[in-house]
Design an enzyme around this catalytic site. Structure first.
Site, short mmCIF file in Angstrom:
data_model
loop_
_atom_site.label_atom_id
_atom_site.label_comp_id
_atom_site.label_asym_id
_atom_site.label_seq_id
_atom_site.Cartn_x
_atom_site.Cartn_y
_atom_site.Cartn_z
N LYS A 187 -2.01 -42.63 20.11
CA LYS A 187 -3.23 -42.12 20.75
C LYS A 187 -4.12 -43.27 21.21
O LYS A 187 -4.63 -43.27 22.33
CB LYS A 187 -3.98 -41.19 19.79
CG LYS A 187 -5.20 -40.53 20.43
CD LYS A 187 -5.79 -39.46 19.55
CE LYS A 187 -6.95 -38.78 20.25
NZ LYS A 187 -7.53 -37.67 19.46
N GLU A 193 1.87 -50.08 13.02
CA GLU A 193 3.29 -49.86 12.79
C GLU A 193 4.02 -49.55 14.11
O GLU A 193 5.11 -50.06 14.37
CB GLU A 193 3.50 -48.70 11.81
CG GLU A 193 2.88 -48.92 10.43
CD GLU A 193 1.47 -48.39 10.33
OE1 GLU A 193 1.01 -48.15 9.19
OE2 GLU A 193 0.80 -48.23 11.38
N GLY A 246 -4.06 -36.04 16.71
CA GLY A 246 -2.68 -36.48 16.56
C GLY A 246 -1.75 -35.44 15.97
O GLY A 246 -0.66 -35.18 16.50
N ARG A 247 -2.16 -34.81 14.87
CA ARG A 247 -1.27 -33.84 14.21
C ARG A 247 -1.23 -32.50 14.93
O ARG A 247 -0.50 -31.60 14.51
CB ARG A 247 -1.68 -33.68 12.74
CG ARG A 247 -3.11 -33.23 12.53
CD ARG A 247 -3.51 -33.37 11.06
NE ARG A 247 -4.93 -33.11 10.84
CZ ARG A 247 -5.89 -34.01 11.01
NH1 ARG A 247 -5.60 -35.23 11.45
NH2 ARG A 247 -7.16 -33.71 10.76
N GLU A 332 -3.62 -33.56 5.61
CA GLU A 332 -4.52 -34.45 6.35
C GLU A 332 -5.68 -33.66 6.94
O GLU A 332 -6.80 -34.16 7.03
CB GLU A 332 -3.75 -35.18 7.46
CG GLU A 332 -4.57 -36.29 8.13
CD GLU A 332 -3.74 -37.19 9.01
OE1 GLU A 332 -3.22 -38.20 8.51
OE2 GLU A 332 -3.60 -36.87 10.21
N HIS A 363 19.08 -25.06 -6.71
CA HIS A 363 19.81 -25.77 -7.76
C HIS A 363 19.08 -27.04 -8.19
O HIS A 363 19.69 -27.93 -8.78
CB HIS A 363 21.21 -26.10 -7.26
CG HIS A 363 22.00 -24.86 -6.92
ND1 HIS A 363 22.77 -24.19 -7.84
CD2 HIS A 363 22.12 -24.16 -5.77
CE1 HIS A 363 23.33 -23.14 -7.27
NE2 HIS A 363 22.95 -23.10 -6.01
N LYS A 473 -5.47 -48.87 5.54
CA LYS A 473 -5.23 -49.69 6.72
C LYS A 473 -6.16 -50.90 6.75
O LYS A 473 -5.76 -52.03 7.07
CB LYS A 473 -5.43 -48.87 8.00
CG LYS A 473 -4.47 -47.71 8.19
CD LYS A 473 -4.82 -46.99 9.49
CE LYS A 473 -3.96 -45.77 9.72
NZ LYS A 473 -4.34 -45.07 10.97
#
Length: 500
Positions: A187, A193, A246-247, A332, A363, A473
């Site tokens: 964005k 990263e 963003g999400r 978030e 299981h 960050k």
């Protein structure tokens, strides 16, 4: 404020009948707590909601101003109050302020034109797509392509979010650099990263003999000037609005790899499926509104029953990434400790979202769900139409297992041997899609978005900021730039040991 307190009091002091008793007392329970919308069946009947609780929750939603907040969301008002901007992901699918909808359509047209050019080999014979992003810039495309693109046969798409170089190298071994399109999704176009992964991809391409690596780069960003400054040609920058978080961004230019992998028609079907759920959320009465009822369930177990987690199990291999996607969307968005007014919240907010794929989890973790001491509301997500061409027994067994687990959690089983006894009365919701296709999956994700918004509005928190991710960050940057003297002894020792 008094109405809000009274509604919470009514909810918190409501009688707590067992699920079995609720089914016995309410012959119309299925018609009341099952909602069918756009090829998706939402079954809330195995939760502890009843007619009285639902009425109290509707009163709570009215006191919290849910309908007013919903109108503000779709009108493009500044519902993200801490950052002073709108949250216009719904405008990307045609549901929002007219100017914002028109703006989104313009960006979509630009994206489609670029896809047409790529399909015509204007950027060379592209066969592979390396999409680098993180968080919302990766989770949405990854989920959609994994769920819907397995048999598309168009492009081989890899989504890389992890800054661990092993993730990039795994893609380098598979892809031909001369036939690879690098998609950089950020964005701000400054995410550490993502930009490091992008630089490494460019180096790989150059060292492999690609004459003009930047000629094979697409940028997806709300900061197009930054992308051009970094080296991407303006014609290959796909912007999206700053008001799209963003999400919540897979509907925007961030969905470029989805549209490329599936084809434009399927991307439009994804948008229309979400738009149908937008309309359902906007215009359906609260007591029959799927995202709203789901939020009532969430609030009941988190606030009244003090359940700290919520488990989501996808009984469909194509939806294996859904729990990971929901972890970001829910935690978030609503993992907040203060209200929109900046005062501490006085009730639990988002539970911890976790889960996995059925029937594998039966299981593994279902022992705790059936006999453990934690109350964990469970959500089963399945599809009627199989995603394979094998013997029908495979899909039939899968669905039977999903339905059986919900029944077992509810009914339990008595036994003279306590180790073999199942207490039962454990809640679950089942979401059953007609099929895993763009329309239904678009509707499903929009359902979860509106569920998050409803929870946040009733709790008085802002689901559209995420300041909690910034401190780590900031400290990481300071370790690189300022050294380690100001950190605690443990952190200093770890850094010294790792980088000695």
């Amino acid at each position: 404020m008094a109405d809000l307190a009274a509604a919470w009091t009514a909810i918190e002091h409501a009688p707590q009948a067992t699920l079995a008793a609720l089914f016995a007392a309410e012959p119309d329970r299925l018609s009341r707590f099952v909602v069918e919308e756009s090829g998706i069946r939402f079954d809330f009947s195995k939760t502890h909601l009843d007619a009285g609780l639902t009425s109290s929750f509707v009163a709570l939603a009215n006191a919290a101003g849910l309908e007013r907040a919903r109108d503000a969301l779709f009108a493009g008002e500044a519902v993200n109050v801490t950052e002073g901007r709108a949250a216009e992901h719904s405008a990307e699918r045609g549901q929002g302020a007219p100017d914002s909808v028109a703006h989104a359509r313009g960006f979509h047209a630009r994206m489609r034109a670029l896809i047409d050019a790529i399909e015509a080999d204007a950027l060379g014979p592209i066969r592979h797509v390396l999409h680098v992003g993180i968080g919302g810039s990766a989770l949405g495309p990854d989920l959609m392509i994994d769920a819907l693109g397995r048999d598309a046969g168009r492009y081989d798409v890899a989504i890389v979010s992890n800054v661990d170089g092993a993730a990039m190298e795994a893609v380098f071994r598979r892809f031909d650099p001369a036939a690879t399109l690098l998609v950089v999704a950020s964005k701000t176009f400054s995410t550490t990263e993502t930009m490091l992964n992008a630089e490494s991809a460019l180096t790989w391409m150059a060292e492999s003999g690609v004459d003009d690596p930047y000629g094979q780069v697409i940028a997806l960003t709300a900061n197009p000037d930054k992308a051009v400054e970094w080296g991407v040609d303006e014609t290959r920058v796909l912007p999206f609005s700053e008001s799209v978080g963003g999400r919540y961004s897979l509907w925007s230019s961030i969905g470029f790899p989805i549209a490329l992998a599936l084809g434009w028609d399927e991307f439009e079907n994804l948008l229309e499926g979400a738009a149908a759920m937008d309309r359902h959320f906007r215009f359906t009465p609260l007591e029959r509104n799927a995202p709203v009822l789901a939020a009532f369930v969430d609030l009941y177990y988190a606030v009244v029953r003090r359940a700290e987690t919520r488990a989501v199990f996808a009984y469909d291999e194509r939806l294996r990434l859904l729990p990971s996607y929901l972890q970001q969307l829910e935690m978030e968005s609503n993992g907040k400790g203060v209200t929109v007014d900046g005062v501490p919240v006085d009730r639990p907010t988002a539970p911890i979202t976790w889960g996995g794929v059925g029937s594998d989890c039966q299981h593994a973790v279902f022992q705790l769900l059936h006999q453990g001491t934690h109350l964990v509301p469970v959500e089963f997500v399945a599809a009627i139409e199989p995603g394979d061409a094998l013997d029908d027994a495979h899909h039939r067994t899968l669905l039977i297992n999903a339905f059986a687990q919900g029944a077992a959690l509810m009914t339990g089983k008595a036994n003279d041997d306590p180790a073999r006894a199942y207490p039962g009365d454990r809640p679950s919701t089942t979401i059953l899609l007609d099929s895993v296709d763009p329309v239904r999956l678009g509707g499903l994700i929009a359902f979860y978005e509106h569920r998050v918004f409803t929870n946040a509005t009733i709790l008085g928190i802002n689901p559209f900021d995420q300041f909690g991710v910034e401190l780590g960050k900031e400290i990481a940057r300071s370790i690189e730039s300022d050294g380690t003297d100001r950190f605690d002894p443990s952190t200093r020792a770890l850094i010294a040991r790792a980088f000695a």
